[in-house]
Design a protein around this motif. Structure first.
Motif, short mmCIF file in Angstrom:
data_model
loop_
_atom_site.label_atom_id
_atom_site.label_comp_id
_atom_site.label_asym_id
_atom_site.label_seq_id
_atom_site.Cartn_x
_atom_site.Cartn_y
_atom_site.Cartn_z
N ALA A 52 4.97 6.69 6.68
CA ALA A 52 4.97 6.14 5.48
C ALA A 52 5.49 7.12 4.43
O ALA A 52 5.74 8.07 4.72
N VAL A 53 6.18 6.55 3.33
CA VAL A 53 6.67 7.28 2.24
C VAL A 53 5.58 8.16 1.95
O VAL A 53 5.74 9.31 1.58
N GLY A 54 4.15 7.64 1.89
CA GLY A 54 3.32 8.54 1.54
C GLY A 54 3.11 9.81 2.27
O GLY A 54 2.84 11.20 1.77
N GLY A 93 0.96 -1.33 0.07
CA GLY A 93 -0.16 -0.12 0.05
C GLY A 93 0.69 1.32 -0.05
O GLY A 93 0.41 2.34 -0.42
N ASP A 94 2.07 1.17 0.74
CA ASP A 94 2.88 2.36 0.74
C ASP A 94 3.81 2.52 -0.60
O ASP A 94 3.53 3.62 -1.29
N GLY A 95 4.15 1.46 -1.24
CA GLY A 95 4.87 1.53 -2.47
C GLY A 95 4.00 2.11 -3.48
O GLY A 95 4.33 2.93 -4.13
N ASP A 102 12.75 6.91 0.93
CA ASP A 102 12.32 5.94 1.76
C ASP A 102 12.25 6.35 3.25
O ASP A 102 12.89 7.36 3.66
N HIS A 103 11.55 5.54 4.13
CA HIS A 103 11.51 6.01 5.51
C HIS A 103 11.99 4.74 6.22
O HIS A 103 11.83 4.75 7.66
N HIS A 104 12.73 3.74 5.78
CA HIS A 104 13.16 2.69 6.39
C HIS A 104 14.70 3.22 6.99
O HIS A 104 15.62 3.64 6.16
N SER A 105 14.90 2.97 8.29
CA SER A 105 16.37 3.29 8.89
C SER A 105 17.43 2.51 8.28
O SER A 105 18.48 2.77 8.13
N THR A 137 -2.20 2.01 5.44
CA THR A 137 -1.60 0.35 5.27
C THR A 137 -0.34 0.30 6.08
O THR A 137 -0.02 -0.64 6.81
N ASP A 138 0.28 1.34 6.02
CA ASP A 138 1.74 1.32 6.69
C ASP A 138 1.63 1.50 8.25
O ASP A 138 2.47 1.05 8.94
N THR A 139 0.64 1.93 8.53
CA THR A 139 0.79 2.19 10.20
C THR A 139 -0.37 1.20 10.81
O THR A 139 -0.78 1.09 11.86
N MET A 185 10.37 4.06 -4.83
CA MET A 185 9.53 4.42 -3.60
C MET A 185 9.94 3.30 -2.57
O MET A 185 9.83 2.09 -3.05
N GLU A 186 10.30 3.68 -1.23
CA GLU A 186 10.69 2.74 -0.53
C GLU A 186 11.27 1.29 -0.62
O GLU A 186 10.71 0.05 -0.35
N CYS A 187 12.30 1.61 -1.49
CA CYS A 187 13.39 0.39 -1.95
C CYS A 187 14.55 0.38 -1.06
O CYS A 187 15.30 1.32 -0.68
MN MN Z 1 6.56 1.99 3.74
#
Ligand code: MN
Ligand code: 5GP
Length: 321
Positions: free
Chosen positions: A124-126, A25-27, A104-107, A154-156, A82-84
């Motif tokens: 989320a990246v959104g 959903g975020d992608g 991206d928002h992944h650490s 979706t991401d939360t 997006m978020e890769c």
């Molecule tokens: Mn995400």
């Protein structure tokens, strides 16, 4: 950084947007939100994905415009990922010939792009695309709002997880003001499943086991069960969260057989228990409370290694054997 992304969009014209294989959903939501935003700025833009848009996300405006291709086959001024976690995750081999913008928002993400905008504080990246919209001074249209809302929802985990913040709720509220109907999106995402998904859910949940501490649980699925349930690959998404709904369980794993001796593992946890660290040990990654990896080996050996990792993350003694 955000400033570099703004400058690039202002200066260049021809863009592509992609996300990881088996997009979520975020992608899809953040990608389509950016698609609508670039459109509104008069840019030439295409969304290219290796895998199809799962049926639940066909509710999103623009989902029918997504090009599903095994590779990227045109030259663009830049391609947004997006978020890769790396340049391989979209599954488009010729990507490395392009100018890459990593959003991206992944650490755990490496700055692999020519431009890298990574914000681990974003739910989320959104949420980042919402900020980009504001930075560019472009209007948050109903289309953009629906895509960003879906990414956030979706991401939360429907605003259940720890990445649900004052900021994400404030943005959600603004998106509703812009025309999002929350019940319509939720209906499409969570009340429109195929029969096979619920059939599979029942079969997978019946495999649940837990360790001696009772704090770690796991479920599994093999190819035969997928076949018996007539399940698609997407049907197993989200099952892992059900295992975490047990009161005393702090961390869970879902082992999905991809092919003989190859497993995809989804990890989830509550609170401060960090499963991204466990996934990283096996070459994967993700967030503190939701992560994943791929491991090859005999099931029993793979299970034991992952469960020991979860026990260490939760701080319980390993199973005595
Ligand atoms: Mn995400
Ligand atoms: P899921 O279990 O839903 O597939 O993934 C949960 C989270 O972990 C997502 O945020 C996803 O991006 C991340 N994740 C899952 N698998 C991998 C992987 O193989 N590598 C990395 N870096 N992250 C992953």
């Amino acid at each position: 950084m955000l400033g570099q992304v703004v400058e690039l969009i202002e200066k260049k014209h021809k863009f592509a947007i992609t996300s990881h294989m088996r997009p979520d959903g975020d992608g899809i939501g953040s990608g389509l939100a950016l698609y609508w935003m670039l459109h509104s700025l008069g840019k030439e833009v295409e969304v290219v994905l290796r895998d199809r848009v799962p049926p639940a996300y066909l509710v999103l405006p623009g989902s029918e415009d997504v090009l599903v291709q095994p590779d990227i086959n045109r030259a663009y001024d830049a391609v947004f990922l997006m978020e890769c976690s790396d340049v391989e995750r979209p599954g488009l081999p010729s990507l490395h010939h392009q100018l890459i913008v990593n959003i991206d928002h992944h650490s755990t993400t490496e700055p692999f792009g020519h431009i890298n905008w990574i914000d681990p504080t974003a739910g989320a990246v959104g949420e980042m695309i919402y900020n980009l919209c504001k930075a560019l001074g472009s209007e948050v249209t109903k289309e953009i709002a629906e895509c960003i809302y879906t990414a956030l929802l979706t991401d939360t985990g429907s605003f259940h997880f720890s990445n649900t913040t004052e900021r994400s709720l404030k943005i959600a509220s603004e998106l509703v003001r812009r025309g999002v109907e929350p019940a319509r999106i939720s209906q499409a995402l969570f009340y429109s499943y195929p029969f096979s998904k619920i059939k599979l859910l029942g079969m997978v949940l019946s495999t649940i086991e837990r360790d001696e501490s009772g704090k770690i649980a796991w479920v599994k699925v093999d190819r035969e069960t997928m076949y018996e349930a007539d399940a698609s690959e997407e049907d197993s998404d989200g099952i892992v969260n059900h295992a975490l709904s047990i009161d005393e369980v702090m961390a869970v794993a879902f082992f999905k057989e991809l092919s003989p001796k190859v497993y995809r593992i989804s990890l989830r946890s509550k609170g401060k228990n960090n499963v991204a660290k466990v996934a990283e040990v096996f070459g994967g990654g993700g967030h503190r409370n939701a992560a994943g990896c791929r491991i090859e080996g005999d099931f029993e050996e793979v299970r034991q290694r992952v469960i020991e990792g979860l026990q260490a993350a939760v701080g319980v003694a390993p199973i005595a054997v």
